[in-house]
Design an enzyme around this catalytic site. Sequence first.
Site, PDB file in Angstrom:
ATOM      1  N   CYS A 195       0.834  -1.207   0.000  1.00 13.85           N
ATOM      2  CA  CYS A 195       0.000   0.000   0.000  1.00 13.85           C
ATOM      3  C   CYS A 195       0.867   1.254   0.000  1.00 13.85           C
ATOM      4  O   CYS A 195       1.420   1.637   1.035  1.00 13.85           O
ATOM      5  CB  CYS A 195      -0.925  -0.030   1.225  1.00 13.85           C
ATOM      6  SG  CYS A 195      -1.957   1.437   1.379  1.00 13.85           S
ATOM      7  N   CYS A 200      -0.438   4.102   2.181  1.00 12.33           N
ATOM      8  CA  CYS A 200      -0.206   3.891   3.615  1.00 12.33           C
ATOM      9  C   CYS A 200       1.260   4.107   3.973  1.00 12.33           C
ATOM     10  O   CYS A 200       1.569   4.724   4.985  1.00 12.33           O
ATOM     11  CB  CYS A 200      -0.568   2.461   4.023  1.00 12.33           C
ATOM     12  SG  CYS A 200      -2.148   1.894   3.427  1.00 12.33           S
ATOM     13  N   ASP A 201       2.154   3.568   3.161  1.00 10.17           N
ATOM     14  CA  ASP A 201       3.554   3.464   3.588  1.00 10.17           C
ATOM     15  C   ASP A 201       4.538   4.308   2.777  1.00 10.17           C
ATOM     16  O   ASP A 201       5.718   4.374   3.138  1.00 10.17           O
ATOM     17  CB  ASP A 201       4.008   1.985   3.515  1.00 10.17           C
ATOM     18  CG  ASP A 201       3.214   1.115   4.484  1.00 10.17           C
ATOM     19  OD1 ASP A 201       2.732   1.658   5.493  1.00 10.17           O
ATOM     20  OD2 ASP A 201       3.075  -0.088   4.224  1.00 10.17           O
TER      21      ASP A 201
HETATM   22  C1  LIG Z   1      -0.002  -3.981   5.639  1.00 10.79           C
HETATM   23  C2  LIG Z   1      -1.116  -2.959   5.560  1.00 10.79           C
HETATM   24  C3  LIG Z   1      -0.882  -1.679   6.029  1.00 10.79           C
HETATM   25  C4  LIG Z   1      -1.899  -0.727   5.974  1.00 10.79           C
HETATM   26  N1  LIG Z   1      -1.656   0.515   6.465  1.00 10.79           N
HETATM   27  C5  LIG Z   1      -2.648   1.431   6.459  1.00 10.79           C
HETATM   28  C6  LIG Z   1      -2.436   2.730   6.995  1.00 10.79           C
HETATM   29  O1  LIG Z   1      -1.332   3.070   7.454  1.00 10.79           O
HETATM   30  N2  LIG Z   1      -3.479   3.600   6.972  1.00 10.79           N
HETATM   31  C7  LIG Z   1      -4.690   3.276   6.460  1.00 10.79           C
HETATM   32  O2  LIG Z   1      -5.616   4.101   6.485  1.00 10.79           O
HETATM   33  N3  LIG Z   1      -4.918   2.067   5.919  1.00 10.79           N
HETATM   34  C8  LIG Z   1      -3.923   1.144   5.910  1.00 10.79           C
HETATM   35  N4  LIG Z   1      -4.149  -0.097   5.354  1.00 10.79           N
HETATM   36  C9  LIG Z   1      -5.444  -0.360   4.727  1.00 10.79           C
HETATM   37  C10 LIG Z   1      -6.488  -0.651   5.810  1.00 10.79           C
HETATM   38  O3  LIG Z   1      -5.990  -1.619   6.693  1.00 10.79           O
HETATM   39  C11 LIG Z   1      -7.774  -1.140   5.168  1.00 10.79           C
HETATM   40  O4  LIG Z   1      -8.241  -0.174   4.245  1.00 10.79           O
HETATM   41  C12 LIG Z   1      -8.851  -1.352   6.219  1.00 10.79           C
HETATM   42  O5  LIG Z   1      -8.424  -2.266   7.207  1.00 10.79           O
HETATM   43  C13 LIG Z   1     -10.162  -1.883   5.603  1.00 10.79           C
HETATM   44  O6  LIG Z   1     -11.050  -2.082   6.649  1.00 10.79           O
HETATM   45  P1  LIG Z   1     -12.298  -3.077   6.508  1.00 10.79           P
HETATM   46  O7  LIG Z   1     -12.965  -3.013   7.833  1.00 10.79           O
HETATM   47  O8  LIG Z   1     -13.061  -2.742   5.305  1.00 10.79           O
HETATM   48  O9  LIG Z   1     -11.688  -4.512   6.246  1.00 10.79           O
HETATM   49  P2  LIG Z   1     -10.544  -5.376   6.927  1.00 10.79           P
HETATM   50  O10 LIG Z   1      -9.636  -4.553   7.767  1.00 10.79           O
HETATM   51  O11 LIG Z   1      -9.972  -6.158   5.805  1.00 10.79           O
HETATM   52  O12 LIG Z   1     -11.363  -6.351   7.895  1.00 10.79           O
HETATM   53  C14 LIG Z   1     -12.146  -7.377   7.380  1.00 10.79           C
HETATM   54  C15 LIG Z   1     -12.725  -8.173   8.524  1.00 10.79           C
HETATM   55  O13 LIG Z   1     -13.672  -9.112   8.019  1.00 10.79           O
HETATM   56  C16 LIG Z   1     -13.487 -10.334   8.685  1.00 10.79           C
HETATM   57  N5  LIG Z   1     -14.048 -11.396   7.863  1.00 10.79           N
HETATM   58  C17 LIG Z   1     -13.753 -11.733   6.579  1.00 10.79           C
HETATM   59  N6  LIG Z   1     -14.486 -12.802   6.192  1.00 10.79           N
HETATM   60  C18 LIG Z   1     -15.270 -13.135   7.255  1.00 10.79           C
HETATM   61  C19 LIG Z   1     -16.224 -14.160   7.508  1.00 10.79           C
HETATM   62  N7  LIG Z   1     -16.531 -15.067   6.576  1.00 10.79           N
HETATM   63  N8  LIG Z   1     -16.818 -14.213   8.723  1.00 10.79           N
HETATM   64  C20 LIG Z   1     -16.535 -13.294   9.675  1.00 10.79           C
HETATM   65  N9  LIG Z   1     -15.642 -12.302   9.494  1.00 10.79           N
HETATM   66  C21 LIG Z   1     -15.000 -12.238   8.306  1.00 10.79           C
HETATM   67  C22 LIG Z   1     -11.988 -10.426   8.918  1.00 10.79           C
HETATM   68  O14 LIG Z   1     -11.682 -11.355   9.952  1.00 10.79           O
HETATM   69  C23 LIG Z   1     -11.699  -8.973   9.330  1.00 10.79           C
HETATM   70  O15 LIG Z   1     -11.957  -8.811  10.698  1.00 10.79           O
HETATM   71  C24 LIG Z   1      -3.159  -1.062   5.408  1.00 10.79           C
HETATM   72  C25 LIG Z   1      -3.386  -2.356   4.931  1.00 10.79           C
HETATM   73  C26 LIG Z   1      -2.379  -3.297   5.007  1.00 10.79           C
HETATM   74  C27 LIG Z   1      -2.638  -4.695   4.493  1.00 10.79           C
END
Ligand SMILES: Cc1cc2nc3c(=O)[nH]c(=O)nc-3n(C[C@H](O)[C@H](O)[C@H](O)COP(=O)(O)OP(=O)(O)OC[C@H]3O[C@@H](n4cnc5c(N)ncnc54)[C@H](O)[C@@H]3O)c2cc1C
Length: 324
Positions: A137, A140-141
Amino acid sequence: MTTHTTRMLIIGSGPAGLSAAIYGARAGMQPIVVQGLQPGGQLTITTDVENYPGFRDVIQGPWLMQEMQAQAEHVGTRMMWDTITEVDIAGGSPFTAKGDSGDEYVGDVLVIATGAQAKWLGVPGEESLSGKGVSACATCDGFFYRGKKVAVIGGGNTAVEEALYLTNHSEDVTLIHRRGDLRAEKILQDRLFAHPRISVLWNKRVEEFLGDPLAGGLTGLRLADTETGEFSTFGCEGAFVAIGHAPATELFRGKLPMDESGYLLVKPGTPKTDVPGVFACGDVMDHTYRQAVTAAGTGCMAALDAERFLAEREFSKVAETAEA
Ligand SMILES: Cc1cc2nc3c(=O)[nH]c(=O)nc-3n(C[C@H](O)[C@H](O)[C@H](O)COP(=O)(O)OP(=O)(O)OC[C@H]3O[C@@H](n4cnc5c(N)ncnc54)[C@H](O)[C@@H]3O)c2cc1C
């Protein structure tokens, strides 16, 4: 088998699911969050987060997610250690979901916040150097690589966009692609080729990420030429894998509309899916922004729309009873 009933069932415990829970709980919907295999979501696999509003100093991703969960629980959210394996939304509200544990969850509204996972190359060094020079990302980084030499791996729109974005920080950006041409849109390619600080290495496959995770992190990439088979070393301090994301939407295939990459489709500017009472928020419906703050924002929108959906339904029931 236990059946857990709630007004608001949330699948996913990343920033989107937990923000929906905080708003939902405060609106009296007593949400249940089913956490899935990655409690806290993607931010739990990173370290430094510098762009989440409200924190002047660098914070840690896992800490931020613990705080979000604590806040959600504090206002009345029930967290479940379970993974949903099946959902039934065809019959409308209430919606039923089955967990891996054998338990059943029933919600008057369903909020889908299952996120997306970055695709990785799966080569040596990638995992151990993740967060120590290897990232998926740039938004992010990228900031951490100010003035450093970086590589972007991939050939589609995401890779080209990441390379262009990184020129805000780095003087020397190299796009590495395993083919001799890019899949990215022509307009993006034009911008890439015209940029003075971006160069392209064609026909190169990354075989290994080089460096010591405990001493200095990434130092370079071991590359193989896809035409000649020759190996070479490319020195860099940052490498961004940009070969796409996979939204966690298998559960909803054939049940909710999605785009060709599997992202859930919502009504423009809202978290509403085609099924009344089912909302999607965060990375699972957003292939463009993919940030914690945008996920939290759409989680909030999902909860507000869920509350309105339930209020309108209650109002219609009361009106029907009064008319009868
Ligand atoms: C290495 C890394 C670094 C990052 N750094 C940053 C940063 O510095 N700043 C920033 O703003 N963003 C950053 N991001 C991006 C950010 O993490 C994501 O945009 C954000 O987490 C998305 O949130 P979300 O809640 O949509 O999904 P996610 O964080 O992907 O969460 C998805 C959730 O759904 C759950 N889930 C999936 N399938 C099922 C199922 N069948 N049953 C029950 N639960 C399920 C998972 O367990 C998880 O809890 C980074 C991402 C990565 C990978």
